[in-house]
Design a protein around this motif. Structure first.
Motif: not given
Length: 384
Positions: A17-23, A157-164
């Motif tokens: 989903l992250m990849t699809i949104v970014v692309l 942002y997604f990576l930070f949210s995922f880490w958080f």
């Protein structure tokens, strides 16, 4: 096992989903930039047509002159350079201020523009011609990198949210583990106090009984187990130093508690290893590894415990001749709740990892395993 598979699937779904949104954002931004680029090219075409019309009409009326001037003046962003057939500068507009009116730099800029867009030639009377050089506006040049910058920040942002979210989950799990451990210590402590009292009464009647001494040892062991659970979730004191002594005590206790069909060996260096550790928690880790080895061998085989130094680290290895693990089992061995046993809780190795990593600043891993041949667990602790 099933929980682990679902966890991996959820991770892949989130990643997809992250990849699809970014692309999607990058592609949409790229389409918008291409549209703006085509619009700028159209504006240049209109401007060139206006210049050509001005050259062809000998005496345009005032309205036509005003319209041509308006078209030319409307371009306030697109860099433009007009040269004649002899490369003499006729007009330039919207070029960088640092170039100014320097003819050589203006011509060099025109050559650079020709690499981005094909120059437009305006045929005039008597074989004369003018060549129009142009390039993207500064705004469009800046927007070219915006999709990638935007995509990068969204990904961050997604990576930070995922880490958080994972950090919050781990924190919640930590509190859950600590609460469970302390409650277990409390529950054990209540009947343990009663057992100690009854033990003192039995010692008055038969003080030299072998059974009394054995029960006393087990009560002491229960007290140790209670202390282990009570220390989970709090910062333990690393007061013990003689590591050989801690390992030897564990070996002596476990050897009398495991099956005689198991050949249990210990290899210690002939000198004392001094390293700060918590004896109670370290004993828990060793006991978990040995019990896992016993289960893997189904009560028959060989277990070897070894302690040695390597560089500035102390290494403890527990090697067995049990059933071994597959690669997937080895990857999941330390995950909370994961167990290859039908009635296993999957807590022992995860707690061992917590004790070694968080409390002793060390590492624990499966150094070697092979199905049908056995497994070697390795604990690494920094000496100083």
């Amino acid at each position: 096992m099933r929980k682990s598979i679902f966890a991996r699937l959820n991770n892949w779904i989130i990643f997809t989903l992250m990849t699809i949104v970014v692309l999607t954002i990058v592609i949409a931004s790229t389409i918008l930039i291409n549209f703006l680029r085509k619009e700028e090219v159209k504006r240049v075409d209109i401007l060139v047509s206006a210049l050509k019309f001005q050259q062809e009409v000998e005496s345009p009326n005032l309205e036509v002159q005003a319209l041509l001037l308006q078209i030319y003046s409307s371009n306030t962003t697109i860099p433009l350079i007009i040269l004649d057939k002899n490369d003499q500068i006729i007009e330039h507009k919207n070029i960088p201020q640092d170039i100014g009116d320097n003819p050589e730099e203006i011509k060099a800029l025109a050559n650079k523009m020709a690499k981005s867009y094909v120059p437009i030639e305006i045929e005039l009377v008597k074989g004369n011609k003018q060549i129009v050089f142009y390039d993207n506006s500064p705004l469009l040049n800046n927007l070219q990198y915006s999709p990638f910058i935007l995509g990068f920040f969204i990904l961050c942002y997604f990576l930070f949210s995922f880490w958080f979210l994972r950090t919050i989950k781990k924190t919640d799990e930590g509190y859950l583990w600590a609460g469970l451990a302390k409650e277990t210590a409390h529950q054990i402590g209540t009947p343990l106090s009663s057992m100690i009292g009854w033990m003192e009464i039995m010692k008055l009647d038969t003080p030299d009984s072998e059974g009394v001494h054995e029960i006393e040892k087990d009560i002491e062991r229960l007290r140790t187990i209670s202390e282990r659970f009570s220390k989970i979730g709090s910062i333990p004191e690393l007061n013990d130093m003689n590591f050989n002594e801690t390992i030897q005590e564990n070996y002596d206790y476990l050897k009398t508690r495991i099956s005689r069909k198991i050949n249990f060996g210990l290899h210690l260096p002939n000198y004392n290893i001094l390293v700060p550790h918590n004896k109670i928690l370290m004993s828990w880790v060793i006991e978990n590894l040995v019990k896992n080895a016993v289960d893997a061998m189904k009560g028959e085989g060989s277990i070897s415990m070894s302690v040695f130094e390597r560089n500035k680290n102390i290494l403890i290895e527990v090697q067995d001749t049990g059933s071994g693990m597959t690669k997937q089992q080895a990857r999941n061995a330390f995950k909370p709740g994961y167990s290859t046993k039908k009635r296993g809780w999957g807590l022992g190795l995860s707690l061992a990892k917590r004790v070694i990593q968080e409390y002793h600043n060390g590492d624990i891993k499966i150094a070697q395993t092979e199905v049908g041949k056995g497994t070697t667990f390795r604990i690494t602790i920094k000496k100083g």
